[in-house]
Design a protein around this motif. Structure first.
Motif, PDB file in Angstrom:
ATOM      1  N   VAL A   1       0.843  -1.199   0.000  1.00  0.00           N
ATOM      2  CA  VAL A   1       0.000   0.000   0.000  1.00  0.00           C
ATOM      3  C   VAL A   1       0.875   1.246   0.000  1.00  0.00           C
ATOM      4  O   VAL A   1       1.750   1.405   0.860  1.00  0.00           O
ATOM      5  CB  VAL A   1      -0.925   0.017   1.248  1.00  0.00           C
ATOM      6  CG1 VAL A   1      -1.807   1.260   1.247  1.00  0.00           C
ATOM      7  CG2 VAL A   1      -1.783  -1.245   1.302  1.00  0.00           C
ATOM      8  N   GLU A   2       0.649   2.129  -0.955  1.00  0.00           N
ATOM      9  CA  GLU A   2       1.321   3.437  -0.967  1.00  0.00           C
ATOM     10  C   GLU A   2       0.687   4.317   0.095  1.00  0.00           C
ATOM     11  O   GLU A   2      -0.548   4.435   0.156  1.00  0.00           O
ATOM     12  CB  GLU A   2       1.118   4.116  -2.324  1.00  0.00           C
ATOM     13  CG  GLU A   2       1.960   3.594  -3.445  1.00  0.00           C
ATOM     14  CD  GLU A   2       1.890   4.552  -4.628  1.00  0.00           C
ATOM     15  OE1 GLU A   2       0.768   4.795  -5.107  1.00  0.00           O
ATOM     16  OE2 GLU A   2       2.942   5.069  -5.037  1.00  0.00           O
ATOM     17  N   TRP A   3       1.527   4.949   0.886  1.00  0.00           N
ATOM     18  CA  TRP A   3       0.982   5.814   1.946  1.00  0.00           C
ATOM     19  C   TRP A   3       2.037   6.851   2.320  1.00  0.00           C
ATOM     20  O   TRP A   3       3.211   6.497   2.492  1.00  0.00           O
ATOM     21  CB  TRP A   3       0.598   4.963   3.159  1.00  0.00           C
ATOM     22  CG  TRP A   3      -0.033   5.723   4.290  1.00  0.00           C
ATOM     23  CD1 TRP A   3      -0.687   6.923   4.220  1.00  0.00           C
ATOM     24  CD2 TRP A   3      -0.067   5.327   5.661  1.00  0.00           C
ATOM     25  NE1 TRP A   3      -1.134   7.284   5.463  1.00  0.00           N
ATOM     26  CE2 TRP A   3      -0.772   6.329   6.367  1.00  0.00           C
ATOM     27  CE3 TRP A   3       0.416   4.222   6.362  1.00  0.00           C
ATOM     28  CZ2 TRP A   3      -0.996   6.266   7.736  1.00  0.00           C
ATOM     29  CZ3 TRP A   3       0.190   4.159   7.723  1.00  0.00           C
ATOM     30  CH2 TRP A   3      -0.512   5.166   8.407  1.00  0.00           C
ATOM     31  N   MET A   4       1.609   8.060   2.443  1.00  0.00           N
ATOM     32  CA  MET A   4       2.473   9.188   2.821  1.00  0.00           C
ATOM     33  C   MET A   4       3.672   9.244   1.872  1.00  0.00           C
ATOM     34  O   MET A   4       3.484   9.350   0.676  1.00  0.00           O
ATOM     35  CB  MET A   4       2.866   9.082   4.301  1.00  0.00           C
ATOM     36  CG  MET A   4       1.632   9.085   5.207  1.00  0.00           C
ATOM     37  SD  MET A   4       1.963   9.272   6.956  1.00  0.00           S
ATOM     38  CE  MET A   4       2.590   7.658   7.400  1.00  0.00           C
TER      39      MET A   4
ATOM     40  N   ILE B   1       2.996  -2.451   4.339  1.00  0.00           N
ATOM     41  CA  ILE B   1       2.323  -3.714   4.022  1.00  0.00           C
ATOM     42  C   ILE B   1       1.165  -3.898   4.986  1.00  0.00           C
ATOM     43  O   ILE B   1       1.207  -3.431   6.131  1.00  0.00           O
ATOM     44  CB  ILE B   1       3.269  -4.937   4.106  1.00  0.00           C
ATOM     45  CG1 ILE B   1       3.970  -5.004   5.480  1.00  0.00           C
ATOM     46  CG2 ILE B   1       4.276  -4.913   2.970  1.00  0.00           C
ATOM     47  CD1 ILE B   1       4.641  -6.340   5.749  1.00  0.00           C
ATOM     48  N   ALA B   2       0.133  -4.568   4.498  1.00  0.00           N
ATOM     49  CA  ALA B   2      -1.000  -4.930   5.350  1.00  0.00           C
ATOM     50  C   ALA B   2      -1.236  -6.425   5.188  1.00  0.00           C
ATOM     51  O   ALA B   2      -1.096  -6.968   4.087  1.00  0.00           O
ATOM     52  CB  ALA B   2      -2.238  -4.141   4.938  1.00  0.00           C
ATOM     53  N   PHE B   3      -1.564  -7.072   6.281  1.00  0.00           N
ATOM     54  CA  PHE B   3      -1.840  -8.516   6.240  1.00  0.00           C
ATOM     55  C   PHE B   3      -2.675  -8.880   7.453  1.00  0.00           C
ATOM     56  O   PHE B   3      -2.805  -8.093   8.393  1.00  0.00           O
ATOM     57  CB  PHE B   3      -0.526  -9.328   6.221  1.00  0.00           C
ATOM     58  CG  PHE B   3       0.338  -9.123   7.438  1.00  0.00           C
ATOM     59  CD1 PHE B   3       1.157  -8.005   7.534  1.00  0.00           C
ATOM     60  CD2 PHE B   3       0.321 -10.025   8.495  1.00  0.00           C
ATOM     61  CE1 PHE B   3       1.950  -7.794   8.668  1.00  0.00           C
ATOM     62  CE2 PHE B   3       1.106  -9.832   9.625  1.00  0.00           C
ATOM     63  CZ  PHE B   3       1.921  -8.709   9.712  1.00  0.00           C
ATOM     64  N   ARG B   4      -3.235 -10.085   7.422  1.00  0.00           N
ATOM     65  CA  ARG B   4      -4.026 -10.568   8.560  1.00  0.00           C
ATOM     66  C   ARG B   4      -3.263 -11.674   9.281  1.00  0.00           C
ATOM     67  O   ARG B   4      -2.587 -12.486   8.639  1.00  0.00           O
ATOM     68  CB  ARG B   4      -5.367 -11.130   8.073  1.00  0.00           C
ATOM     69  CG  ARG B   4      -6.289 -10.067   7.499  1.00  0.00           C
ATOM     70  CD  ARG B   4      -7.659 -10.648   7.204  1.00  0.00           C
ATOM     71  NE  ARG B   4      -8.492  -9.690   6.509  1.00  0.00           N
ATOM     72  CZ  ARG B   4      -9.185  -8.716   7.117  1.00  0.00           C
ATOM     73  NH1 ARG B   4      -9.137  -8.600   8.431  1.00  0.00           N
ATOM     74  NH2 ARG B   4      -9.920  -7.882   6.413  1.00  0.00           N
ATOM     75  N   ASP B   5      -3.410 -11.696  10.626  1.00  0.00           N
ATOM     76  CA  ASP B   5      -2.811 -12.802  11.377  1.00  0.00           C
ATOM     77  C   ASP B   5      -3.757 -14.002  11.358  1.00  0.00           C
ATOM     78  O   ASP B   5      -4.813 -13.974  10.720  1.00  0.00           O
ATOM     79  CB  ASP B   5      -2.433 -12.361  12.802  1.00  0.00           C
ATOM     80  CG  ASP B   5      -3.641 -11.955  13.637  1.00  0.00           C
ATOM     81  OD1 ASP B   5      -4.770 -12.400  13.321  1.00  0.00           O
ATOM     82  OD2 ASP B   5      -3.459 -11.191  14.606  1.00  0.00           O
ATOM     83  N   LYS B   6      -3.400 -15.051  12.092  1.00  0.00           N
ATOM     84  CA  LYS B   6      -4.192 -16.292  12.001  1.00  0.00           C
ATOM     85  C   LYS B   6      -5.607 -16.113  12.547  1.00  0.00           C
ATOM     86  O   LYS B   6      -6.511 -16.873  12.205  1.00  0.00           O
ATOM     87  CB  LYS B   6      -3.473 -17.447  12.698  1.00  0.00           C
ATOM     88  CG  LYS B   6      -3.212 -17.249  14.176  1.00  0.00           C
ATOM     89  CD  LYS B   6      -2.530 -18.480  14.734  1.00  0.00           C
ATOM     90  CE  LYS B   6      -2.119 -18.382  16.183  1.00  0.00           C
ATOM     91  NZ  LYS B   6      -2.615 -17.320  17.025  1.00  0.00           N
TER      92      LYS B   6
ATOM     93  N   ASP C   1      11.324  -5.147  -0.407  1.00  0.00           N
ATOM     94  CA  ASP C   1       9.912  -4.862  -0.130  1.00  0.00           C
ATOM     95  C   ASP C   1       9.236  -6.155   0.335  1.00  0.00           C
ATOM     96  O   ASP C   1       9.142  -7.129  -0.421  1.00  0.00           O
ATOM     97  CB  ASP C   1       9.228  -4.313  -1.390  1.00  0.00           C
ATOM     98  CG  ASP C   1       7.829  -3.787  -1.092  1.00  0.00           C
ATOM     99  OD1 ASP C   1       7.206  -4.256  -0.108  1.00  0.00           O
ATOM    100  OD2 ASP C   1       7.364  -2.911  -1.839  1.00  0.00           O
ATOM    101  N   LEU C   2       8.750  -6.131   1.562  1.00  0.00           N
ATOM    102  CA  LEU C   2       8.187  -7.340   2.167  1.00  0.00           C
ATOM    103  C   LEU C   2       6.883  -7.773   1.510  1.00  0.00           C
ATOM    104  O   LEU C   2       6.415  -8.890   1.728  1.00  0.00           O
ATOM    105  CB  LEU C   2       7.978  -7.111   3.669  1.00  0.00           C
ATOM    106  CG  LEU C   2       9.289  -6.883   4.443  1.00  0.00           C
ATOM    107  CD1 LEU C   2       9.006  -6.271   5.811  1.00  0.00           C
ATOM    108  CD2 LEU C   2      10.063  -8.188   4.587  1.00  0.00           C
ATOM    109  N   ALA C   3       6.303  -6.887   0.705  1.00  0.00           N
ATOM    110  CA  ALA C   3       5.076  -7.273   0.000  1.00  0.00           C
ATOM    111  C   ALA C   3       5.347  -8.422  -0.967  1.00  0.00           C
ATOM    112  O   ALA C   3       4.432  -9.148  -1.349  1.00  0.00           O
ATOM    113  CB  ALA C   3       4.494  -6.083  -0.751  1.00  0.00           C
TER     114      ALA C   3
END
Ligand code: FES
Ligand code: FE2
Length: 338
Positions: free
Chosen positions: A53-56, A61-66, A83-85
């Motif tokens: 996600v581009e921001w500022m 990165i955005a992700f969900r946990d278990k 880049d961790l994405a």
């Protein structure tokens, strides 16, 4: 409409003026506004996926946990900046694609492929909230105020969230429209009057009741609520039903702004109500979109200054003063910088 130019005492302008009036420093100068930003729509963040996600001034990165809980971290690995994405979710950690260092949801590096995990390798972790169909992140280490929410919990609402256009200007400019009476009348064809004493201003919000006649919806009485400098809630009754409309935005690199909308109404346990609610929500979203489309060609070419203001700009001048006083933070900027 009076054409009297308001003096500086009236407008609260205390900073030196250039020939073309006052600037508001662009986002990125002294950091970015400390507010809740929509990072993505909830529906975009599928389990097991890492979203870039581009921001500022950069990327996160955005992700969900278990458990399905969303997390937002700076995007660049503390080893060599990959880049961790481009990585993977492995056992609830984010694994870098380059040398397989792994980060937990707090952003701490917890494993490498070979060596002991270095304590110093920590990503920036943003405060996160999920609601109104979005994953939100706050620009700072701790939120200064609650995330945007309608007066009813999401579970009692029929709700639609939507990604809209990108504007080529900072977010405080389009969101000034909520206090820009001349603009609402001239461009959007509304009939309304708002006075400075109508505004309830706190450090992080502006609220007032707006009574107006719109070309498409007739008489409307709305609660106008700015939450931070990037989110506007409108609450009003439409055909005997309370409707909630939100437009919100995220700062992008290059002083651009990604706009989102969300509309909702209380769920009713009546046959066929879902279709009725969906149609009204769609109408609300179209209303918001029409306003933005009318604004887009103007805002994409603006060279913003708070220059010569007149009597009916008193409310707008208060808005600009509020924006100038709004806190900014650059605490995450180095971590997310491109
Ligand atoms: S750059 Fe991420 S592990 Fe090396
Ligand atoms: Fe507008």
């Amino acid at each position: 409409m009076s054409s009297v130019v308001i003096d500086r005492a009236d407008s609260g302008q205390s900073q030196p003026r250039g020939e073309r009036g006052l600037r508001i420093e662009p986002q990125g100068v002294g950091g970015y506004d400390q507010t809740w930003y929509p990072i993505c729509m909830s529906s975009e963040l599928e389990p097991g996926r890492i979203l870039s996600v581009e921001w500022m001034n950069g990327r996160v990165i955005a992700f969900r946990d278990k458990d399905g809980k969303p997390h937002v971290l700076s995007a660049f690995c503390r080893h060599l900046g990959a880049d961790l994405a481009g990585g993977d979710i492995v056992d609830g950690t984010v694994r870098c694609p380059y040398h397989h260092w792994r980060y937990d949801t707090s952003g701490q590096c917890v494993a490498t492929a070979i060596d002991r995990a270095p304590q110093a390798a920590k990503l920036f972790r943003f405060p996160v909230h999920e609601g109104l169909g979005f994953v939100w992140a706050f620009n700072g280490t701790e939120p200064l105020f609650d995330p945007p929410a309608f007066e009813l919990p999401d579970s009692q609402l029929t709700l639609r969230a939507r990604k809209e256009m990108i504007l080529d200007c900072d977010h405080y400019i389009p969101f000034s429209n909520s206090c820009d009476i001349q603009h609402l009348i001239a461009v959007h064809g509304m009939k309304l009057e708002v006075n400075p004493q109508d505004l309830n201003i706190t450090p992080y919000s502006i609220q007032y009741i707006q009574e107006q006649v719109t070309p498409t919806m007739g008489y409307v009485r709305m609660n106008v609520h700015m939450i931070g400098t990037n989110t506007l809630h409108l609450t009003g009754e439409m055909m005997g039903r309370m409707m909630y409309l939100m437009s919100t935005s995220r700062s992008l690199p290059g002083n651009r702004t990604q706009i989102y909308q969300c509309a909702a109404t209380a769920r009713r346990d009546e046959p066929g109500d879902e279709q009725v609610a969906a149609a009204m929500i769609e109408q609300s979203l179209q209303f918001g979109r029409r306003l933005m489309e009318e604004d887009m060609p103007i805002l994409n070419r603006i060279s913003f200054r708070q220059d010569v203001l007149t009597h009916s700009d008193r409310v707008l001048a208060m808005y600009f003063d509020w924006v100038r006083a709004f806190p900014r933070s650059s605490v995450a900027c180095e971590y997310i910088a491109l």
